[in-house]
Design a protein around this motif. Structure first.
Motif, PDB file in Angstrom:
ATOM      1  N   TRP B  48       0.829  -1.159  -0.051  1.00 58.29           N
ATOM      2  CA  TRP B  48       0.037   0.064   0.005  1.00 58.29           C
ATOM      3  C   TRP B  48       0.821   1.257   0.034  1.00 58.29           C
ATOM      4  CZ3 TRP B  48       1.101  -3.241   4.265  1.00 58.29           C
ATOM      5  CH2 TRP B  48       1.457  -2.618   5.213  1.00 58.29           C
ATOM      6  N   GLU B  49       0.024   2.503  -0.209  1.00 57.11           N
ATOM      7  CA  GLU B  49       0.884   3.506  -0.041  1.00 57.11           C
ATOM      8  C   GLU B  49       0.182   4.739   0.707  1.00 57.11           C
ATOM      9  OE1 GLU B  49       1.801   5.466  -4.331  1.00 57.11           O
ATOM     10  OE2 GLU B  49       2.812   3.472  -4.806  1.00 57.11           O
ATOM     11  N   LEU B  50       0.967   5.551   1.050  1.00 56.66           N
ATOM     12  CA  LEU B  50       0.283   6.828   1.897  1.00 56.66           C
ATOM     13  C   LEU B  50      -0.669   7.528   0.760  1.00 56.66           C
ATOM     14  CD1 LEU B  50       3.084   7.796   4.144  1.00 56.66           C
ATOM     15  CD2 LEU B  50       1.291   6.614   4.506  1.00 56.66           C
ATOM     16  N   PRO B  51      -1.603   8.099   1.468  1.00 55.09           N
ATOM     17  CA  PRO B  51      -2.609   8.708   0.569  1.00 55.09           C
ATOM     18  C   PRO B  51      -1.785   9.941   0.126  1.00 55.09           C
ATOM     19  CG  PRO B  51      -3.623   8.559   2.750  1.00 55.09           C
ATOM     20  CD  PRO B  51      -2.222   7.761   2.791  1.00 55.09           C
ATOM     21  N   SER B  52      -2.066  10.215  -0.879  1.00 59.65           N
ATOM     22  CA  SER B  52      -1.298  11.480  -1.678  1.00 59.65           C
ATOM     23  C   SER B  52      -2.264  12.702  -1.933  1.00 59.65           C
ATOM     24  CB  SER B  52      -0.757  11.091  -3.104  1.00 59.65           C
ATOM     25  OG  SER B  52      -0.406  12.023  -3.695  1.00 59.65           O
ATOM     26  N   SER B  53      -1.963  13.758  -1.730  1.00 60.50           N
ATOM     27  CA  SER B  53      -2.365  14.894  -1.780  1.00 60.50           C
ATOM     28  C   SER B  53      -2.552  15.764  -3.228  1.00 60.50           C
ATOM     29  CB  SER B  53      -2.356  16.206  -0.821  1.00 60.50           C
ATOM     30  OG  SER B  53      -0.849  16.480  -0.933  1.00 60.50           O
ATOM     31  N   GLN B  60      -2.796   7.505  -7.965  1.00 58.72           N
ATOM     32  CA  GLN B  60      -1.827   6.347  -7.453  1.00 58.72           C
ATOM     33  C   GLN B  60      -2.278   5.052  -7.755  1.00 58.72           C
ATOM     34  OE1 GLN B  60      -2.268   7.699  -3.263  1.00 58.72           O
ATOM     35  NE2 GLN B  60      -0.266   7.619  -3.037  1.00 58.72           N
ATOM     36  N   GLY B  61      -3.529   4.827  -7.783  1.00 59.43           N
ATOM     37  CA  GLY B  61      -4.113   3.550  -8.379  1.00 59.43           C
ATOM     38  C   GLY B  61      -3.652   3.334  -9.769  1.00 59.43           C
ATOM     39  N   GLU B  62      -3.822   4.278 -10.624  1.00 58.81           N
ATOM     40  CA  GLU B  62      -3.654   3.945 -11.979  1.00 58.81           C
ATOM     41  C   GLU B  62      -2.291   3.897 -12.224  1.00 58.81           C
ATOM     42  OE1 GLU B  62      -7.137   7.236 -13.707  1.00 58.81           O
ATOM     43  OE2 GLU B  62      -4.904   8.124 -13.434  1.00 58.81           O
ATOM     44  N   ARG B  63      -1.223   4.428 -11.438  1.00 62.82           N
ATOM     45  CA  ARG B  63       0.444   4.057 -11.578  1.00 62.82           C
ATOM     46  C   ARG B  63       0.671   2.877 -11.199  1.00 62.82           C
ATOM     47  NH1 ARG B  63       2.641   7.204  -8.037  1.00 62.82           N
ATOM     48  NH2 ARG B  63       1.335   8.653  -7.186  1.00 62.82           N
ATOM     49  N   ILE B  64      -0.177   2.298  -9.980  1.00 64.17           N
ATOM     50  CA  ILE B  64      -0.036   0.820  -9.657  1.00 64.17           C
ATOM     51  C   ILE B  64      -0.257   0.201 -10.742  1.00 64.17           C
ATOM     52  CG2 ILE B  64      -0.469  -0.742  -8.120  1.00 64.17           C
ATOM     53  CD1 ILE B  64      -0.669   1.645  -5.837  1.00 64.17           C
ATOM     54  N   ILE B  65      -1.542   0.369 -11.092  1.00 61.68           N
ATOM     55  CA  ILE B  65      -1.900  -0.672 -12.436  1.00 61.68           C
ATOM     56  C   ILE B  65      -1.055  -0.606 -13.513  1.00 61.68           C
ATOM     57  CG2 ILE B  65      -3.740  -0.953 -14.178  1.00 61.68           C
ATOM     58  CD1 ILE B  65      -5.620   0.091 -11.951  1.00 61.68           C
ATOM     59  N   ALA B  66      -0.549   0.481 -13.887  1.00 60.66           N
ATOM     60  CA  ALA B  66       0.536   0.728 -14.986  1.00 60.66           C
ATOM     61  C   ALA B  66       1.790   0.106 -14.540  1.00 60.66           C
ATOM     62  CB  ALA B  66       0.820   2.071 -15.159  1.00 60.66           C
ATOM     63  N   GLN B  67       2.346   0.008 -13.312  1.00 64.37           N
ATOM     64  CA  GLN B  67       3.417  -0.882 -13.035  1.00 64.37           C
ATOM     65  C   GLN B  67       3.263  -2.441 -13.001  1.00 64.37           C
ATOM     66  OE1 GLN B  67       6.377   0.471 -12.293  1.00 64.37           O
ATOM     67  NE2 GLN B  67       7.218  -1.377 -11.988  1.00 64.37           N
ATOM     68  N   CYS B 112      -8.973   3.428  -0.668  1.00 64.95           N
ATOM     69  CA  CYS B 112      -9.739   3.742   0.688  1.00 64.95           C
ATOM     70  C   CYS B 112     -10.499   5.028  -0.038  1.00 64.95           C
ATOM     71  CB  CYS B 112      -8.911   4.133   1.708  1.00 64.95           C
ATOM     72  SG  CYS B 112     -10.049   4.605   3.270  1.00 64.95           S
ATOM     73  N   ILE B 113     -11.901   4.908   0.274  1.00 68.34           N
ATOM     74  CA  ILE B 113     -12.708   6.088  -0.148  1.00 68.34           C
ATOM     75  C   ILE B 113     -12.441   7.180   0.713  1.00 68.34           C
ATOM     76  CG2 ILE B 113     -15.099   7.154  -0.147  1.00 68.34           C
ATOM     77  CD1 ILE B 113     -15.736   3.948  -1.450  1.00 68.34           C
ATOM     78  N   THR B 114     -12.420   6.892   2.040  1.00 69.71           N
ATOM     79  CA  THR B 114     -12.011   8.094   2.997  1.00 69.71           C
ATOM     80  C   THR B 114     -10.880   8.806   2.908  1.00 69.71           C
ATOM     81  OG1 THR B 114     -13.047   6.476   4.626  1.00 69.71           O
ATOM     82  CG2 THR B 114     -12.198   8.696   5.518  1.00 69.71           C
ATOM     83  N   CYS B 115      -9.581   8.123   2.798  1.00 70.20           N
ATOM     84  CA  CYS B 115      -8.637   8.782   2.672  1.00 70.20           C
ATOM     85  C   CYS B 115      -7.619   8.756   1.210  1.00 70.20           C
ATOM     86  CB  CYS B 115      -7.325   8.353   3.682  1.00 70.20           C
ATOM     87  SG  CYS B 115      -6.861   6.638   3.498  1.00 70.20           S
ATOM     88  N   GLY B 116      -8.219   7.653   0.472  1.00 68.95           N
ATOM     89  CA  GLY B 116      -7.642   7.708  -1.026  1.00 68.95           C
ATOM     90  C   GLY B 116      -6.297   6.744  -0.935  1.00 68.95           C
ATOM     91  N   ALA B 117      -5.936   6.101   0.105  1.00 71.12           N
ATOM     92  CA  ALA B 117      -4.930   5.053  -0.024  1.00 71.12           C
ATOM     93  C   ALA B 117      -4.967   3.910  -0.910  1.00 71.12           C
ATOM     94  CB  ALA B 117      -4.365   5.039   1.517  1.00 71.12           C
ATOM     95  N   PRO B 118      -4.170   3.881  -1.829  1.00 66.76           N
ATOM     96  CA  PRO B 118      -4.330   2.515  -2.588  1.00 66.76           C
ATOM     97  C   PRO B 118      -3.727   1.131  -1.745  1.00 66.76           C
ATOM     98  CG  PRO B 118      -2.519   3.944  -3.446  1.00 66.76           C
ATOM     99  CD  PRO B 118      -3.034   4.486  -2.168  1.00 66.76           C
ATOM    100  N   ILE B 119      -4.236   0.145  -1.729  1.00 67.72           N
ATOM    101  CA  ILE B 119      -3.885  -1.230  -1.158  1.00 67.72           C
ATOM    102  C   ILE B 119      -3.986  -2.343  -2.330  1.00 67.72           C
ATOM    103  CG2 ILE B 119      -4.253  -2.765   0.795  1.00 67.72           C
ATOM    104  CD1 ILE B 119      -6.241  -0.173   2.093  1.00 67.72           C
ATOM    105  N   LEU B 120      -2.773  -2.614  -2.649  1.00 67.21           N
ATOM    106  CA  LEU B 120      -2.782  -3.907  -3.615  1.00 67.21           C
ATOM    107  C   LEU B 120      -2.628  -5.355  -2.832  1.00 67.21           C
ATOM    108  CD1 LEU B 120      -2.356  -4.610  -6.617  1.00 67.21           C
ATOM    109  CD2 LEU B 120      -0.130  -4.676  -6.267  1.00 67.21           C
ATOM    110  N   LEU B 121      -3.667  -6.024  -3.187  1.00 67.89           N
ATOM    111  CA  LEU B 121      -3.692  -7.343  -2.562  1.00 67.89           C
ATOM    112  C   LEU B 121      -3.123  -8.512  -3.638  1.00 67.89           C
ATOM    113  CD1 LEU B 121      -6.453  -6.087  -1.255  1.00 67.89           C
ATOM    114  CD2 LEU B 121      -6.227  -8.177   0.117  1.00 67.89           C
ATOM    115  N   LYS B 122      -2.373  -9.353  -3.435  1.00 66.31           N
ATOM    116  CA  LYS B 122      -1.940 -10.413  -4.208  1.00 66.31           C
ATOM    117  C   LYS B 122      -2.362 -11.839  -3.698  1.00 66.31           C
ATOM    118  CE  LYS B 122       1.745  -8.475  -7.272  1.00 66.31           C
ATOM    119  NZ  LYS B 122       3.261  -8.867  -7.740  1.00 66.31           N
TER     120      LYS B 122
END
Lengths: 127, 302
Positions: B48-53, B60-67, B112-122
């Motif tokens: 996961w990543e810290l929520p970005s402002s 952040q989610g789009e960047r993770i998917i691209a990666q 996370c809808i509240t803070c926007g932090a992306p969490i990737l589960l494998k």
């Protein structure tokens, strides 16, 4: 032309492969248990040809090959005794973690580091 | 009938917490990267990543998917979310994908809808169905980033409540010595755990170990009881002025506790350039402890 020689590719292990390997003690290595200290391993020093040639120059007819002694601590001695060829690296980690009530991560880190050090000295091999 | 898995331990690490079966081992790969294993085989991976402002450019989610697509070498095909994730809909935005590599069963990106932090589960293929069909494992996932309270940490056999404002600096889980380091703008907190304590105490006395950890003079150590030592360092006014120029952290509170039934020594050292709030010390002191693990058979079978 050593500078431009193609670098040898070092074979790499995956973690799964490394955990499935069985570490075994080198038969040439002699070892004994010294009371209250732990296990003492004596092994022949593997000298690089350059250093071996220097040694030969000073001592043209060496009576015996140079050896080195390695004193293992309590934990090292326990692991050394477990290297009888019946356990895989994964078994060693599980047994060590259970025996000392530590996490698998701590056990894996310490066991793999220890095996790597023994391997560098030619004291064990992976089967 | 689905077989439910008994839950004995909760993992809390850097803003996320999750209940897992007792037979799982936690591997801390990085500050925000955990791998859960059973019998040294990976079951579930969390990143996961810290929520970005930053609101510009890709999210952040789009960047993770691209990666992930780059790693897989192809476009990821969206998949239906597994049943266990559907209950998450009010709290997280869910995107699921087919395997990016042969060893992985499926991956899901939760935002996370509240803070926007992306969490990737494998989910690893061997255990995919067992993990995914039991809603308890994923259902217990909690994001602490937006809660604005002290966060609960629990990893391996230690647990504590981290006062608000501290962020993780470094961590180490070497055999015999685990340490975690946190900081704020003015303070530095170091937590340690020595195990097995009996081995450490063979070589050094309890006081010597504490003096080395707290960087204190052995004469200034306060003996709270047979198993607890404390050191409180408050600089004089002159030292405070000089220390202020060098931004040195002269206010120190350190504590060591020998928990003989677990053969562990736990301790913390809090250093600050400003007077230390008693509440902060109290929170750490009261919450820092060893987790009693129940030995039950909670293995899941692939």
């Amino acid at each position: 032309m050593g500078l431009f020689r193609k670098k040898k590719r070092i074979p790499t292990f995956t973690r799964e492969q490394a955990l499935a390997c069985t570490p075994v003690r080198n038969n040439v290595v002699s070892w004994k248990r010294v009371d209250s200290v732990g296990i003492q391993v004596e092994y022949v020093l593997m000298l690089k040809p350059f250093f071996a040639s220097i040694l030969e120059r000073f001592n043209p007819a060496p009576s015996e090959a140079p050896t080195r002694k390695l004193q293992l601590d309590d934990f090292g001695s326990q692991v050394w005794e477990m290297l009888d060829g019946s356990r895989t690296t994964a078994d060693l980690i599980k047994e060590f973690a259970a025996g000392h009530e530590i996490s698998a991560q701590e056990a894996e880190q310490s066991i793999t580091l220890f095996l790597r050090e023994l391997g560098k000295r030619g004291l064990i091999a992976l089967r | 009938m689905e077989k439910t898995i008994p839950f004995q331990k909760t993992i809390g690490w850097n803003g996320l917490s999750l209940a897992i079966p007792a037979s799982w081992d936690t591997i801390v790969r990085d500050d925000r990267h955990l791998i859960f294993e059973q019998e040294l085989r990976p079951v579930l991976e969390l990143r996961w990543e810290l929520p970005s402002s930053n609101s510009y450019g890709p999210t952040q989610g789009e960047r993770i998917i691209a990666q992930l697509q780059k790693e897989a070498g192809r476009t990821l095909i969206p998949a239906d979310p597994p049943r266990s994730l559907i209950g998450f809909t009010p709290d997280y935005h869910i995107q699921c994908f087919n395997p990016p590599s042969s060893s992985t069963g499926e991956c899901a990106l939760l935002t996370c809808i509240t803070c926007g932090a992306p969490i990737l589960l494998k989910f690893y293929s061997d255990f995919y169905h067992q993990v995914v069909t039991d809603p308890k494992i994923i259902g217990s996932l909690t994001c602490w980033h937006a809660k604005g309270t002290d966060s609960q940490w629990a990893v391996h056999d230690i647990s504590f409540r981290l006062p608000q404002g501290f962020s993780l600096d470094s961590h180490s889980f070497r055999f015999g010595l685990s340490s975690l380091s946190f900081s704020t703008r003015t303070s530095q907190l170091t937590l340690c755990r020595l195990a097995p304590a009996s081995e450490h105490l063979k070589r050094n006395s309890f006081q010597e170990l504490f003096a080395s950890f707290s960087k204190s003079d052995p004469e200034q150590i306060e003996i709270i009881d047979e198993h607890t030592l404390q050191y409180t360092g408050v600089p004089g006014i002159g030292a405070r002025l000089i220390g202020r120029l060098g931004r040195r952290k002269l206010f120190v509170v350190a504590r060591f506790k020998h928990i003989s039934q677990h053969d562990r020594i736990i301790g913390f050292r809090l250093e600050s350039s400003q007077p230390i709030q008693p509440d902060t010390v109290q929170t750490i002191q009261d919450s820092y402890g060893i987790i009693q693990e129940e030995k039950t058979d909670s293995h899941i079978h692939p």
